[in-house]
Design a protein around this motif. Structure first.
Motif, PDB file in Angstrom:
ATOM      1  N   ILE A 126       0.858  -1.184   0.000  1.00 34.19           N
ATOM      2  CA  ILE A 126       0.000   0.000   0.000  1.00 34.19           C
ATOM      3  C   ILE A 126       0.894   1.233   0.000  1.00 34.19           C
ATOM      4  CG2 ILE A 126      -1.809   1.286   1.213  1.00 34.19           C
ATOM      5  CD1 ILE A 126      -2.639  -1.345   2.565  1.00 34.19           C
ATOM      6  N   ALA A 127       0.716   2.103  -0.984  1.00 33.64           N
ATOM      7  CA  ALA A 127       1.531   3.318  -1.076  1.00 33.64           C
ATOM      8  C   ALA A 127       0.618   4.520  -1.287  1.00 33.64           C
ATOM      9  CB  ALA A 127       2.541   3.208  -2.211  1.00 33.64           C
ATOM     10  N   VAL A 128       0.596   5.413  -0.310  1.00 33.38           N
ATOM     11  CA  VAL A 128      -0.250   6.606  -0.338  1.00 33.38           C
ATOM     12  C   VAL A 128       0.549   7.758  -0.939  1.00 33.38           C
ATOM     13  CG1 VAL A 128      -1.546   8.256   1.068  1.00 33.38           C
ATOM     14  CG2 VAL A 128      -1.521   5.820   1.690  1.00 33.38           C
ATOM     15  N   LEU A 150       4.032   5.272   6.515  1.00 29.98           N
ATOM     16  CA  LEU A 150       2.887   6.039   6.992  1.00 29.98           C
ATOM     17  C   LEU A 150       2.507   5.555   8.381  1.00 29.98           C
ATOM     18  CD1 LEU A 150      -0.199   7.247   5.076  1.00 29.98           C
ATOM     19  CD2 LEU A 150      -0.564   5.955   7.185  1.00 29.98           C
ATOM     20  N   ARG A 151       2.414   6.498   9.317  1.00 33.09           N
ATOM     21  CA  ARG A 151       2.020   6.174  10.685  1.00 33.09           C
ATOM     22  C   ARG A 151       0.577   6.539  10.982  1.00 33.09           C
ATOM     23  NH1 ARG A 151       5.473   2.311  11.859  1.00 33.09           N
ATOM     24  NH2 ARG A 151       7.655   3.000  11.822  1.00 33.09           N
ATOM     25  N   ARG A 152       0.126   7.714  10.509  1.00 35.66           N
ATOM     26  CA  ARG A 152      -1.246   8.163  10.726  1.00 35.66           C
ATOM     27  C   ARG A 152      -1.702   8.942   9.500  1.00 35.66           C
ATOM     28  NH1 ARG A 152      -3.634   8.712  15.569  1.00 35.66           N
ATOM     29  NH2 ARG A 152      -5.477   8.637  14.207  1.00 35.66           N
ATOM     30  N   ILE A 153      -3.028   8.935   9.289  1.00 37.63           N
ATOM     31  CA  ILE A 153      -3.608   9.757   8.234  1.00 37.63           C
ATOM     32  C   ILE A 153      -5.005  10.178   8.675  1.00 37.63           C
ATOM     33  CG2 ILE A 153      -4.464   7.723   6.963  1.00 37.63           C
ATOM     34  CD1 ILE A 153      -3.986   9.335   4.358  1.00 37.63           C
ATOM     35  N   GLY A 154      -5.334  11.476   8.498  1.00 41.72           N
ATOM     36  CA  GLY A 154      -6.644  11.970   8.889  1.00 41.72           C
ATOM     37  C   GLY A 154      -6.689  13.478   8.899  1.00 41.72           C
ATOM     38  N   LYS A 155      -7.866  14.029   8.724  1.00 42.79           N
ATOM     39  CA  LYS A 155      -8.012  15.489   8.727  1.00 42.79           C
ATOM     40  C   LYS A 155      -7.841  16.081  10.120  1.00 42.79           C
ATOM     41  CE  LYS A 155     -10.937  16.194   4.660  1.00 42.79           C
ATOM     42  NZ  LYS A 155     -12.150  16.834   4.121  1.00 42.79           N
ATOM     43  N   ALA A 156      -8.128  15.291  11.151  1.00 47.34           N
ATOM     44  CA  ALA A 156      -8.156  15.825  12.511  1.00 47.34           C
ATOM     45  C   ALA A 156      -6.837  15.665  13.258  1.00 47.34           C
ATOM     46  CB  ALA A 156      -9.281  15.161  13.298  1.00 47.34           C
ATOM     47  N   LEU A 157      -5.775  15.260  12.581  1.00 45.81           N
ATOM     48  CA  LEU A 157      -4.489  15.161  13.267  1.00 45.81           C
ATOM     49  C   LEU A 157      -4.082  16.542  13.771  1.00 45.81           C
ATOM     50  CD1 LEU A 157      -2.403  12.786  10.966  1.00 45.81           C
ATOM     51  CD2 LEU A 157      -3.803  12.216  12.952  1.00 45.81           C
ATOM     52  N   ALA A 204      -6.306   2.753   9.999  1.00 44.67           N
ATOM     53  CA  ALA A 204      -6.438   1.592  10.877  1.00 44.67           C
ATOM     54  C   ALA A 204      -5.393   0.531  10.541  1.00 44.67           C
ATOM     55  CB  ALA A 204      -7.845   1.003  10.758  1.00 44.67           C
ATOM     56  N   LEU A 205      -5.157   0.311   9.266  1.00 49.73           N
ATOM     57  CA  LEU A 205      -4.140  -0.665   8.857  1.00 49.73           C
ATOM     58  C   LEU A 205      -2.756  -0.240   9.333  1.00 49.73           C
ATOM     59  CD1 LEU A 205      -5.375  -1.466   5.234  1.00 49.73           C
ATOM     60  CD2 LEU A 205      -5.271  -3.083   7.142  1.00 49.73           C
ATOM     61  N   ALA A 206      -2.452   1.049   9.165  1.00 44.08           N
ATOM     62  CA  ALA A 206      -1.134   1.541   9.587  1.00 44.08           C
ATOM     63  C   ALA A 206      -0.947   1.381  11.096  1.00 44.08           C
ATOM     64  CB  ALA A 206      -0.971   2.999   9.182  1.00 44.08           C
ATOM     65  N   GLN A 207      -1.980   1.715  11.859  1.00 41.52           N
ATOM     66  CA  GLN A 207      -1.880   1.605  13.314  1.00 41.52           C
ATOM     67  C   GLN A 207      -1.788   0.150  13.774  1.00 41.52           C
ATOM     68  OE1 GLN A 207      -3.932   4.493  15.945  1.00 41.52           O
ATOM     69  NE2 GLN A 207      -5.139   4.978  14.132  1.00 41.52           N
ATOM     70  N   ALA A 208      -2.307  -0.768  12.943  1.00 40.56           N
ATOM     71  CA  ALA A 208      -2.244  -2.189  13.287  1.00 40.56           C
ATOM     72  C   ALA A 208      -0.918  -2.818  12.868  1.00 40.56           C
ATOM     73  CB  ALA A 208      -3.410  -2.934  12.637  1.00 40.56           C
ATOM     74  N   GLY A 209      -0.044  -2.026  12.252  1.00 44.23           N
ATOM     75  CA  GLY A 209       1.268  -2.535  11.884  1.00 44.23           C
ATOM     76  C   GLY A 209       1.426  -2.982  10.447  1.00 44.23           C
ATOM     77  N   THR A 214       4.508   5.722   1.843  1.00 47.42           N
ATOM     78  CA  THR A 214       4.119   6.964   1.182  1.00 47.42           C
ATOM     79  C   THR A 214       5.034   7.212  -0.009  1.00 47.42           C
ATOM     80  OG1 THR A 214       5.552   8.329   2.587  1.00 47.42           O
ATOM     81  CG2 THR A 214       3.281   7.993   3.323  1.00 47.42           C
ATOM     82  N   VAL A 215       4.490   7.845  -1.028  1.00 47.27           N
ATOM     83  CA  VAL A 215       5.254   8.276  -2.203  1.00 47.27           C
ATOM     84  C   VAL A 215       5.133   9.784  -2.285  1.00 47.27           C
ATOM     85  CG1 VAL A 215       5.518   8.128  -4.695  1.00 47.27           C
ATOM     86  CG2 VAL A 215       4.749   6.119  -3.418  1.00 47.27           C
TER      87      VAL A 215
END
Length: 253
Positions: A126-128, A150-157, A204-209, A214-215
């Motif tokens: 997976i590459a964001v 990638l460790r976290r992704i979201g608008k509310a960070l 969720a996938l990133a937080q689960a390991g 990222t690109v």
């Protein structure tokens, strides 16, 4: 192996662009003689992505008419577009995640050079795709990276918890499509599933390991079309692209 399939999420109406989107979806806004969707299709097909699924919703008949003019382009109607966020569109298209696939937001313009960088960067399942800038606003889909992980992704960070933004383009390779589809399925079974963005599944996938990378496409041209001022920026951008991205309006035989 090259990625030869893409799913474009174009079910939304684009209410923040009213009255421009009163009768046509955001993906069909005219930008220098081509719709936003046609610019996306031209870039993808020019890069050899020859199996494209467009998830439709609002005014789906008009989107289907544009898709029908292209060889290798299909539509998939999401009947829940008016009550569900884009996680629902991905859930509708989950069976299409059957091999290496690009997932593209229906409001993101991408240049051929940007797309080439993403396709050439084979960085795991997976590459964001991310960009970097001096400051970020509340509407940016923020990303926290550790190197290219990638460790976290979201608008509310919160401030200090991000160092890039997602542009709305993800490459899935190998086990990536299955990992993502399984996570989407789990989230859609939750009571709030229809109110989630699909990038919550990536988070969720990133937080689960999971191996989510990222690109960076810093320096390349792209444009999200979400607000009226974005339309003017998109018109200026596509005016420059007109001689670089040839129209590929292939008619099915």
């Amino acid at each position: 192996m090259p990625i030869e399939k893409a799913v474009i999420l174009s079910a939304g109406k684009g209410s923040r662009l009213l009255p421009l989107t009163a009768e046509r979806p955001k993906c069909l806004i005219d930008l220098n003689g081509r719709s936003l969707l046609e610019w996306q299709l031209d870039a993808l097909q020019g890069a050899g992505v020859d199996d494209i699924v467009v998830v439709t919703g609002f005014a789906e008949e008009t989107v289907a008419e544009v898709a029908a003019r292209r060889i290798g382009v299909r539509t998939l109607f999401n009947p829940f577009y008016h009550v569900a966020d884009n996680l629902g569109s991905v859930w509708m298209a989950r069976a299409e995640l059957d091999r290496d696939t690009l997932l593209l937001n229906g409001d993101t313009l991408i240049s051929p050079r940007l797309l080439a960088r993403v396709l050439e960067a084979s960085l795991g399942p997976i590459a964001v795709t991310v960009d970097e800038k001096e400051s970020y606003d509340a509407d940016d889909m923020k990303v926290l990276r550790d190197g290219d992980r990638l460790r976290r992704i979201g608008k509310a960070l919160e401030a200090g918890q991000y160092n890039a933004e997602s542009i709305g383009l993800i490459a899935f390779r190998g086990e990536g499509p299955r990992l993502f589809a399984d996570q989407v399925e789990r989230m859609m079974r939750q009571p709030d599933g229809t109110r989630r963005w699909y990038l919550r599944a990536i988070d969720a996938l990133a937080q689960a390991g999971a191996d989510v990378r990222t690109v960076s496409i810093r320096g390349e041209e792209w444009q999200e079309v979400d607000f009226p001022e974005d339309v003017e920026s998109a018109k200026a951008l596509t005016a420059r692209w007109a001689s670089v991205i040839p129209a590929k309006a292939g008619i099915p035989s």
